[in-house]
Design a protein around this motif. Structure first.
Motif, PDB file in Angstrom:
ATOM      1  N   LEU A  29      62.479  14.040 -11.914  1.00  0.00           N
ATOM      2  CA  LEU A  29      62.073  14.221 -13.282  1.00  0.00           C
ATOM      3  C   LEU A  29      62.591  15.602 -13.721  1.00  0.00           C
ATOM      4  CD1 LEU A  29      58.693  12.777 -12.899  1.00  0.00           C
ATOM      5  CD2 LEU A  29      60.530  11.542 -14.119  1.00  0.00           C
ATOM      6  N   MET A  30      62.298  16.447 -12.829  1.00  0.00           N
ATOM      7  CA  MET A  30      62.657  18.073 -13.430  1.00  0.00           C
ATOM      8  C   MET A  30      64.201  18.194 -13.692  1.00  0.00           C
ATOM      9  SD  MET A  30      61.699  21.048 -14.400  1.00  0.00           S
ATOM     10  CE  MET A  30      60.094  21.364 -13.704  1.00  0.00           C
ATOM     11  N   SER A  31      64.829  17.308 -12.886  1.00  0.00           N
ATOM     12  CA  SER A  31      66.403  17.450 -12.801  1.00  0.00           C
ATOM     13  C   SER A  31      67.012  16.808 -14.077  1.00  0.00           C
ATOM     14  CB  SER A  31      67.081  16.821 -11.508  1.00  0.00           C
ATOM     15  OG  SER A  31      66.828  15.245 -11.847  1.00  0.00           O
ATOM     16  N   ARG A  32      66.020  15.990 -14.585  1.00  0.00           N
ATOM     17  CA  ARG A  32      66.560  15.411 -16.097  1.00  0.00           C
ATOM     18  C   ARG A  32      65.928  16.320 -17.129  1.00  0.00           C
ATOM     19  NH1 ARG A  32      68.566  12.726 -11.794  1.00  0.00           N
ATOM     20  NH2 ARG A  32      69.616  11.089 -12.216  1.00  0.00           N
ATOM     21  N   GLN A  33      65.463  17.359 -16.898  1.00  0.00           N
ATOM     22  CA  GLN A  33      64.933  18.312 -18.166  1.00  0.00           C
ATOM     23  C   GLN A  33      63.637  17.724 -18.543  1.00  0.00           C
ATOM     24  OE1 GLN A  33      66.988  21.136 -18.285  1.00  0.00           O
ATOM     25  NE2 GLN A  33      68.292  20.174 -16.565  1.00  0.00           N
ATOM     26  N   LEU A  34      62.982  16.833 -17.858  1.00  0.00           N
ATOM     27  CA  LEU A  34      61.852  16.326 -18.285  1.00  0.00           C
ATOM     28  C   LEU A  34      60.789  17.616 -17.956  1.00  0.00           C
ATOM     29  CD1 LEU A  34      62.245  12.723 -17.287  1.00  0.00           C
ATOM     30  CD2 LEU A  34      62.282  13.633 -19.544  1.00  0.00           C
ATOM     31  N   THR A  35      60.084  17.904 -18.978  1.00  0.00           N
ATOM     32  CA  THR A  35      59.113  19.020 -18.443  1.00  0.00           C
ATOM     33  C   THR A  35      57.575  18.355 -18.282  1.00  0.00           C
ATOM     34  OG1 THR A  35      58.759  19.459 -20.837  1.00  0.00           O
ATOM     35  CG2 THR A  35      60.187  20.686 -19.469  1.00  0.00           C
ATOM     36  N   PRO A  36      56.966  18.816 -17.215  1.00  0.00           N
ATOM     37  CA  PRO A  36      55.567  18.264 -16.944  1.00  0.00           C
ATOM     38  C   PRO A  36      54.724  18.452 -18.282  1.00  0.00           C
ATOM     39  CG  PRO A  36      56.032  20.180 -15.800  1.00  0.00           C
ATOM     40  CD  PRO A  36      57.096  19.854 -16.391  1.00  0.00           C
ATOM     41  N   SER A  37      53.702  17.708 -18.304  1.00  0.00           N
ATOM     42  CA  SER A  37      52.885  17.835 -19.730  1.00  0.00           C
ATOM     43  C   SER A  37      52.311  19.247 -19.753  1.00  0.00           C
ATOM     44  CB  SER A  37      51.559  16.899 -19.768  1.00  0.00           C
ATOM     45  OG  SER A  37      50.733  17.245 -20.525  1.00  0.00           O
ATOM     46  N   GLN A  38      52.698  19.734 -21.080  1.00  0.00           N
ATOM     47  CA  GLN A  38      52.229  21.394 -21.249  1.00  0.00           C
ATOM     48  C   GLN A  38      50.747  21.182 -21.826  1.00  0.00           C
ATOM     49  OE1 GLN A  38      54.230  23.940 -20.421  1.00  0.00           O
ATOM     50  NE2 GLN A  38      55.399  22.045 -19.588  1.00  0.00           N
ATOM     51  N   ASP A  39      50.160  20.265 -22.201  1.00  0.00           N
ATOM     52  CA  ASP A  39      48.692  19.931 -22.269  1.00  0.00           C
ATOM     53  C   ASP A  39      47.725  19.756 -20.853  1.00  0.00           C
ATOM     54  OD1 ASP A  39      49.190  20.076 -24.675  1.00  0.00           O
ATOM     55  OD2 ASP A  39      49.143  17.704 -24.785  1.00  0.00           O
ATOM     56  N   ASN A  40      48.469  20.048 -19.703  1.00  0.00           N
ATOM     57  CA  ASN A  40      47.835  19.914 -18.564  1.00  0.00           C
ATOM     58  C   ASN A  40      47.191  21.249 -18.267  1.00  0.00           C
ATOM     59  OD1 ASN A  40      47.164  20.563 -15.661  1.00  0.00           O
ATOM     60  ND2 ASN A  40      48.626  18.715 -15.135  1.00  0.00           N
ATOM     61  N   PRO A  41      45.927  21.492 -18.190  1.00  0.00           N
ATOM     62  CA  PRO A  41      45.073  22.805 -18.060  1.00  0.00           C
ATOM     63  C   PRO A  41      45.382  23.486 -16.908  1.00  0.00           C
ATOM     64  CG  PRO A  41      43.356  20.739 -17.549  1.00  0.00           C
ATOM     65  CD  PRO A  41      44.875  20.249 -18.205  1.00  0.00           C
ATOM     66  N   PHE A  42      45.882  22.784 -15.772  1.00  0.00           N
ATOM     67  CA  PHE A  42      46.165  23.412 -14.481  1.00  0.00           C
ATOM     68  C   PHE A  42      47.273  24.330 -14.620  1.00  0.00           C
ATOM     69  CE2 PHE A  42      43.615  19.508 -13.410  1.00  0.00           C
ATOM     70  CZ  PHE A  42      42.647  20.291 -12.838  1.00  0.00           C
ATOM     71  N   ILE A  43      48.279  23.763 -15.380  1.00  0.00           N
ATOM     72  CA  ILE A  43      49.480  24.650 -15.856  1.00  0.00           C
ATOM     73  C   ILE A  43      49.071  25.884 -16.639  1.00  0.00           C
ATOM     74  CG2 ILE A  43      51.535  24.548 -17.200  1.00  0.00           C
ATOM     75  CD1 ILE A  43      52.005  21.615 -16.253  1.00  0.00           C
ATOM     76  N   ASP A  44      48.141  25.700 -17.440  1.00  0.00           N
ATOM     77  CA  ASP A  44      47.866  26.752 -18.314  1.00  0.00           C
ATOM     78  C   ASP A  44      47.122  28.036 -17.460  1.00  0.00           C
ATOM     79  OD1 ASP A  44      48.633  26.225 -20.812  1.00  0.00           O
ATOM     80  OD2 ASP A  44      46.821  24.962 -21.247  1.00  0.00           O
ATOM     81  N   ILE A  45      46.245  27.308 -16.588  1.00  0.00           N
ATOM     82  CA  ILE A  45      45.412  28.318 -15.729  1.00  0.00           C
ATOM     83  C   ILE A  45      46.428  29.072 -14.790  1.00  0.00           C
ATOM     84  CG2 ILE A  45      44.037  28.386 -13.704  1.00  0.00           C
ATOM     85  CD1 ILE A  45      42.496  25.890 -14.934  1.00  0.00           C
ATOM     86  N   GLY A  46      47.746  28.219 -14.145  1.00  0.00           N
ATOM     87  CA  GLY A  46      48.499  29.161 -13.624  1.00  0.00           C
ATOM     88  C   GLY A  46      49.478  30.268 -14.169  1.00  0.00           C
TER      89      GLY A  46
END
Length: 167
Positions: free
Chosen positions: A24-41
């Motif tokens: 998925l990442m290799s296709r430039q598909l980014t993980p959901s930016q609404d994911n609170p765990f990404i914000d915490i990181g």
């Protein structure tokens, strides 16, 4: 259609968690930016170790912290938690390998500020061989026409790509 074929640290990180994320990442598909765990990181990465030098860019790698201890160069990677310690270790080892290829000898430290934990990482021959093998596997995943099949693992519940697999 062409896809990202350059191996970079984020792909190393994802490879040790889930091969589907690599695709998925290799296709430039980014993980959901609404994911609170990404914000915490992001918050921990920005706020921890503020007094130390941050984000050193060398070619296409971004090192969180760098310091000198005598003649030794120590590069550090700041992580939210040790839950993905193997992945973080291999990402940091990838940085050490890239620096070695540039003629820079360094050691590494994984820093988990929330846990007040520090893990030393040294590039050994075994780790180098594992990284070379991982890079081969990543290239073959990237070349796949379809993503690897969905497989529920312990990391799925907090994954930013959860929508791609389980909706």
């Amino acid at each position: 259609m062409t896809f990202q074929s350059t191996i970079y640290a984020t792909l190393i990180w994802y490879y040790y968690i889930c091969p589907r994320e690599v695709w998925l990442m290799s296709r430039q598909l980014t993980p959901s930016q609404d994911n609170p765990f990404i914000d915490i990181g992001r918050y921990i990465s920005e706020e921890a170790y503020k007094r130390e030098r941050k984000e050193i860019r060398i070619e296409n790698i971004v090192i969180d912290l760098l310091r000198k201890e005598g003649d030794n160069v120590v590069i550090c990677e700041v992580k939210k938690s040790s839950r993905f310690e193997k992945s973080a270790k291999m990402q940091l080892a990838y940085y050490l390998l890239r620096l070695k290829k540039l003629g820079i000898s360094a050691t590494g430290e994984l820093l988990f500020p929330k846990e007040k934990k520090k893990v030393s990482v040294t590039l050994t021959k075994e780790i180098e061989e594992e990284l070379i093998s991982a890079q081969r596997q990543i290239k073959s995943i990237i070349q796949m026409e379809l993503p690897p099949p969905v497989r529920r693992i312990k990391f799925c519940s907090k994954c930013g790509y959860r929508e791609f697999c389980w909706s």
